[in-house]
Design a protein around this motif. Structure first.
Motif, PDB file in Angstrom:
ATOM      1  N   GLY A  45      85.647  73.487  64.197  1.00  0.00           N
ATOM      2  CA  GLY A  45      86.452  72.282  63.998  1.00  0.00           C
ATOM      3  C   GLY A  45      85.983  71.118  64.834  1.00  0.00           C
ATOM      4  N   ARG A  46      85.576  71.405  66.053  1.00  0.00           N
ATOM      5  CA  ARG A  46      85.136  70.328  66.943  1.00  0.00           C
ATOM      6  C   ARG A  46      83.820  69.723  66.494  1.00  0.00           C
ATOM      7  NH1 ARG A  46      85.197  72.624  72.309  1.00  0.00           N
ATOM      8  NH2 ARG A  46      87.414  72.283  72.126  1.00  0.00           N
ATOM      9  N   ASN A  51      87.531  67.630  64.987  1.00  0.00           N
ATOM     10  CA  ASN A  51      88.938  67.887  65.285  1.00  0.00           C
ATOM     11  C   ASN A  51      89.081  69.340  65.738  1.00  0.00           C
ATOM     12  OD1 ASN A  51      91.670  67.731  65.511  1.00  0.00           O
ATOM     13  ND2 ASN A  51      92.073  67.727  63.312  1.00  0.00           N
ATOM     14  N   SER A  52      89.401  69.552  67.009  1.00  0.00           N
ATOM     15  CA  SER A  52      89.533  70.911  67.525  1.00  0.00           C
ATOM     16  C   SER A  52      90.919  71.473  67.216  1.00  0.00           C
ATOM     17  CB  SER A  52      89.292  70.921  69.032  1.00  0.00           C
ATOM     18  OG  SER A  52      90.273  70.144  69.687  1.00  0.00           O
ATOM     19  N   ASP A  54      94.491  72.561  67.993  1.00  0.00           N
ATOM     20  CA  ASP A  54      95.473  72.132  68.990  1.00  0.00           C
ATOM     21  C   ASP A  54      95.987  73.337  69.786  1.00  0.00           C
ATOM     22  OD1 ASP A  54      95.232  69.538  68.079  1.00  0.00           O
ATOM     23  OD2 ASP A  54      96.924  69.708  66.690  1.00  0.00           O
TER      24      ASP A  54
END
Length: 170
Positions: A45-46, A51-52, A54
């Motif tokens: 995701g990162r 976007n990592s 949550d």
């Protein structure tokens, strides 16, 4: 092959402790597997989607606590702790046995007292409704788990640990 036969082939323990060992090791294995999936999802995701996941840090901290404290009683039961035997050549076997018994009693009583204190902190945490910062997960239940596993480790040390010392099995 049945599950019971598989357990008997792969575990040296017998009786109910064999099933307890399997369940605790399964908890640790599933936790480690989910930690691996979480890390992979976070990295993918990162780097691919910018976007990592949550709350990865909070979930990792909880997973490590669950994993470590689930295998601690079994490691203790099997006598798998690191043992320093510097003085074994200097003292007689009776003195070494007495020191081993003293060590087992000190470790088990310390773990028992630690479990009491940790359980008190868990009860306070639940009473206050403490939650993690990001995911807002309740903290007290994980802390209770740590206390229960500390008590289980103390019980395993006092029972089988002392038995192993008295029969002279290393």
């Amino acid at each position: 092959m049945s599950f019971t036969h598989w357990l008997k082939d792969h575990y040296s323990e017998r009786g109910p402790i064999m099933y307890i060992a399997f369940v605790l090791e399964a908890i640790a294995a599933l936790t480690l597997f989910s930690l691996m999936l979480l890390t992979c999802a976070d990295v993918i995701g990162r780097y691919l989607f910018a976007n990592s996941v949550d709350g990865t840090t909070e979930l990792t901290e909880m997973a490590i606590a669950i994993m470590i404290f689930s295998v601690l009683p079994i490691v203790t039961w099997r006598g798998g702790h690191v043992v320093v035997d510097i003085f074994d050549n200097l003292f007689s076997s009776k003195i070494i046995t007495a020191l081993s018994l003293l060590s087992a009693l000190l470790i088990s009583s310390t773990l028992y007292l630690l479990g009491i204190r940790v359980f008190e902190l868990a009860a306070r945490s639940i009473r206050r409704g403490e939650i993690t910062d990001f995911l807002e997960l309740p903290v007290g239940h994980i802390v209770q788990y740590i206390a229960l596993m500390s008590w289980a480790t103390a019980a395993f040390m006092i029972s089988y640990g002392i038995y192993r010392i008295l029969i002279g099995k290393k």
